[in-house]
Design an enzyme around this catalytic site. Structure first.
Site, PDB file in Angstrom:
ATOM      1  CG  HIS A 161      -2.129  -1.092   0.770  1.00 54.49           C
ATOM      2  ND1 HIS A 161      -2.154  -1.732   1.814  1.00 54.49           N
ATOM      3  CD2 HIS A 161      -3.606  -0.600   0.614  1.00 54.49           C
ATOM      4  CE1 HIS A 161      -3.439  -2.418   1.286  1.00 54.49           C
ATOM      5  NE2 HIS A 161      -3.665  -1.345   0.801  1.00 54.49           N
ATOM      6  N   GLY A 162       2.087   1.505   0.745  1.00 56.84           N
ATOM      7  CA  GLY A 162       2.801   2.377   0.385  1.00 56.84           C
ATOM      8  C   GLY A 162       4.401   2.165   1.013  1.00 56.84           C
TER       9      GLY A 162
END
Lengths: 500, 318
Positions: free
Chosen positions: A317-318
């Protein structure tokens, strides 16, 4: 070009539908694929032109790998698969994680622009070449493959799709028909309203609280407003995007997979992950969890697999420790949930009287984890969670004290000094949270609301125009009206999942 | 099948119209925001003041910079011509300020446009205007483009409505923001320097210079060009003056001189007059109130004298 902008709704989408419709009519299916691919490239190029080269290169490399893997003459298939997966992962690492690695080792960050949707199209293509390797996919044609990757409704933020499933649909159902456009538009409208009428207004109120959490202690009610607000915002934002993608897909006769199934009604974390971002969960299960051994290994290794998969899911996700912590937390939740299931008798687990407690535990566990997902730093997330339990720090706006004549310190030591959220913001967030959570917990989800899947392409519509149709048309009108405030009245805001 | 789709689309459209009608009804039935209430009160009093005067008038048209920055009574005394301060709320935007001014101006009047400089460069409808139009002036929707209609109809959002409703619950005890303090010439009569807070003063002293925007000296913004044409057609003379602005050395640089000169050119090429140099209107911090474009009563007096002098020159020549 966002799905919520007038340029997309009134210009790009109609032109694209006409262009693709004409291409299918005059040149056949293959022409339609090419027209849709070209339209998708135009859509993608609107964000950052050089990124088109990245996605086209990715398609070219993966198609070559897939071609070699599918060729009966190829002998060393595993090294080719390994090469293909490695190239995808290295590209993802370069664009997404280089600066994370550099800064964690004390070097300064370099200027790398993250191509939009790279996490999604990279994962999808890894799945594709693995499916080819496993023999799940037969003959492949470049134009078919390209259109499944580039198909603009899902290109930026999913839903993640499997080549075989989507290609079958392209071959059987790909068309531009008025009926499909109307049905697709109805589900698109649901997503539009979710994003513009609920997610964006909530963001306006809670974003300053998250900013403040970086530099100052929060107040009790602000911390709860931020956490509950973001939990609702993320759901309406991302599921809204998915609804819009599904709606646009339907306009071309393609049924994209469902990505959300009322996740906040789950009564366990295991159930939550079967209902939240379903296509990503399935991807992680099929291409990571099961290859690691899944649950067919000794217990300790099984739990380790869960932790690894969720931490990687978080990191996907990041590029930040807060995402790893978020994933890790969910890994711990899942392990705890599995231990609970193995050790608690069925009569307790399935006792409906206890379900509200299970729901509350699940829901608040998810909320605390979202704080790490959203907060700009770990310190900021801890700040928010800490003050959610610090009633001593509670302060309501002075107006509440003025209107109710309650003295400072009553009840529970609450002060009416307004050190936290302002009175207008408190009123606004209360209205939006009550409204938002009523929808989340009580209303049918988008699929049930619009009944789109039951009207899918090719199915003959009922002969009579009944009350249900009238109600649905009125619902679409009402949703369009409420969404119009976001389309015409404010600057567009990006979807949260575009950053991933 | 086509009939079925036509029915669905028709019902959806009727629902949208019904929801919009209900929304406008709800807005009009509920308590207005403080600023909408103030703006309406200003218009009521200033239009009433304008109608009291027979013969030619001088109209000072602008936002709150004009409302706080000029005294119609002083200019009347110094020029001998009845002057109305028609400064309202800059949040309404230039197109609406000019639209309302056109409804009051008549042949023989002199319109001094003291539009806040930034308003020349953003002509899209604001939330303030959207609320005002939906509450009090639906006819304005007939006067603008479809794009602006949509922005106005959907510009005041449910979130704005809830926040505005919450603010309106709080009793308004401040001395400013009240239409009752508007005097006979449409002037603000409150001596605002007495209510300046240390925070106001600190904000003023820390404020940076007003930015500049790219200007095509031969191409006024469309609403301004429309106003010039309308004024010429209706025998209304017009000119440009400047909002009293907190003085800064930056404004004396060539960059600002050119910027102001280009704006003045819009008026010159359309037959308007330039009423002095922008620098003459700028005021020291002790003449300002709570914002770089809000003068206090001392700044108001000083700026009015400058404007009256230039108006006298123009009126004498003509």
């Amino acid at each position: 070009m966002l799905f919520t902008t007038p340029q997309f709704i009134f210009l790009f989408l109609p032109i694209c539908l006409i262009f693709v419709g004409l291409a299918i009519r005059f040149t056949g299916m293959k022409g339609g694929f090419i027209a849709l691919s070209l339209s998708s490239i135009v859509f993608y190029a609107q964000w950052h032109l050089p990124d088109v080269l990245v996605i086209l290169s990715s398609i070219a490399v993966n198609f070559t790998v897939a071609y070699l893997l599918s060729s009966p003459k190829t002998k060393h298939r595993f090294p080719i698969l390994f090469f293909g997966v490695a190239v995808n992962i290295l590209a993802l690492i370069y664009y997404k994680y280089t600066n994370f690695i550099l800064t964690n080792f004390g070097y300064s960050a370099i200027n790398i622009i993250l191509p939009l949707g790279i996490s999604f199209f990279t994962f999808q293509q890894i799945a594709f070449i693995v499916d080819i390797y496993r023999g799940d996919v037969g003959k492949i044609v470049f134009s078919n493959y390209a259109v499944t990757v580039l198909f603009f409704p899902h290109l930026i933020a999913g839903p993640l799709i499997h080549y075989k499933a989507i290609m079958d649909q392209f071959e059987r159902n790909f068309s531009v028909k008025l009926t499909n456009i109307v049905y697709g538009f109805s589900i698109f409208t649901v997503g539009l309203a979710k994003k513009l009428a609920i997610a964006d207004p909530i963001a306006i109120i809670i974003n300053p609280i998250f900013q403040k959490s970086q530099v100052a202690p929060l107040e009790f009610f602000s911390a709860w407003a931020a956490s509950l607000g973001y939990t609702a915002q993320l759901y309406f934002d991302f599921s809204g995007y998915s609804d819009m993608a599904i709606g646009i897909g339907l306009m071309f006769g393609i049924v994209l997979p469902m990505n959300f199934n009322s996740p906040y009604r789950s009564t366990s974390i295991i159930e939550f992950w079967r209902r939240w971002h379903i296509t990503l969960s399935l991807f992680l299960r099929d291409y990571l969890y099961i290859p690691l051994g899944g649950n067919r290994v000794p217990q300790v290794r099984w739990y380790t697999n869960l932790l690894i998969v969720m931490a990687i899911g978080g990191f996907w996700h990041g590029a930040g420790w807060n995402f790893i912590i978020w994933g890790g937390l969910h890994g711990i939740y899942l392990v705890t949930n599995h231990i609970w299931r193995r050790n608690i008798p069925n009569k307790f687990r399935e006792n409906y009287i206890l379900h509200p407690i299970y729901w509350a535990i699940t829901f608040f566990s998810v909320i605390f984890a979202w704080d790490f997902f959203r907060a700009p730093t770990i310190h900021s997330a801890i700040n928010i969670i800490k003050y959610m339990f610090c009633i001593r720090n509670a302060s309501l706006p002075g107006e509440i004290g003025l209107f109710t004549h309650i003295k400072n310190g009553h009840p529970f030591g609450i002060l009416y000094t307004g050190t936290g959220i302002t009175f207008p913001n408190l009123c606004s967030i209360l209205v939006y949270l009550i409204f938002g959570y009523a929808i989340i917990l009580m209303c049918p989800n988008s699929e049930k609301l619009t009944g789109v899947r039951s009207k899918i392409i090719g199915a003959a519509p009922p002969h009579t125009f009944g009350l249900r149709d009238v109600a649905q048309a009125m619902l679409v009108g009402a949703l369009l009206w409420i969404a119009a405030f976001g389309v015409f009245g404010a600057a567009p805001s990006e979807f949260l999942y575009f950053q991933f | 099948m086509k009939n079925r789709i036509a029915a669905i689309v028709s019902i959806a459209l009727i629902t949208i119209m019904a929801m919009m009608a209900g929304w406008i009804g709800l807005i009009r039935l509920t308590t207005p925001s403080i600023q909408a209430n103030w703006t309406r009160g200003l218009y009521d009093r200033k239009i009433a003041a304008a109608h009291q005067i027979d013969g030619p008038r001088i109209f000072l048209i602008g936002g709150s910079g004009t409302h706080y920055g000029y005294s119609g009574a002083d200019i009347t005394r110094l020029t001998g011509l009845q002057t109305i301060n028609f400064g309202i709320h800059a949040g309404l935007g230039m197109p609406y300020l000019l639209y309302r001014a056109k409804k009051v101006l008549r042949s023989g009047d002199f319109a001094v446009l003291i539009i806040e400089v930034p308003l020349n460069f953003s002509t899209t409808p604001t939330t303030v205007l959207s609320e005002f139009v939906l509450r009090y002036d639906l006819r304005y929707l007939l006067d603008v483009s479809l794009k602006d209609d949509l922005s106005l109809l959907f510009g005041y959002t449910p979130l704005d409505f809830i926040a505005g409703w919450a603010r309106s619950r709080i009793p308004w005890t401040a001395e400013i923001g009240r239409p009752e303090t508007v005097g006979t010439n449409g002037d603000e009569t409150l001596e605002v320097s007495h209510i300046q807070t240390p925070a106001d003063r600190s904000n003023l002293l820390n404020a940076g210079p007003m930015p500049t925007w790219p200007v095509d000296p031969n191409q006024p913004p469309p609403p301004l060009q429309d106003f010039f044409s309308w004024a010429t057609k209706h025998n209304v003379r017009f000119g440009i003056a400047w909002t009293p602005l907190l003085e800064k050395s930056d404004y004396k640089t060539l960059k600002y001189e050119n910027f102001y000169h280009d704006i003045e050119n819009w008026y010159k090429i359309n037959g308007g007059v330039v009423l002095g140099n922008h620098d003459e209107y700028n005021q020291p911090p002790e003449n300002m109130f709570d914002f770089i474009m809000h003068a206090n009563e001392k700044g108001r007096k000083a700026a009015s004298q400058v404007l009256a002098r230039h108006l006298s020159e123009v009126l004498t020549v003509q």
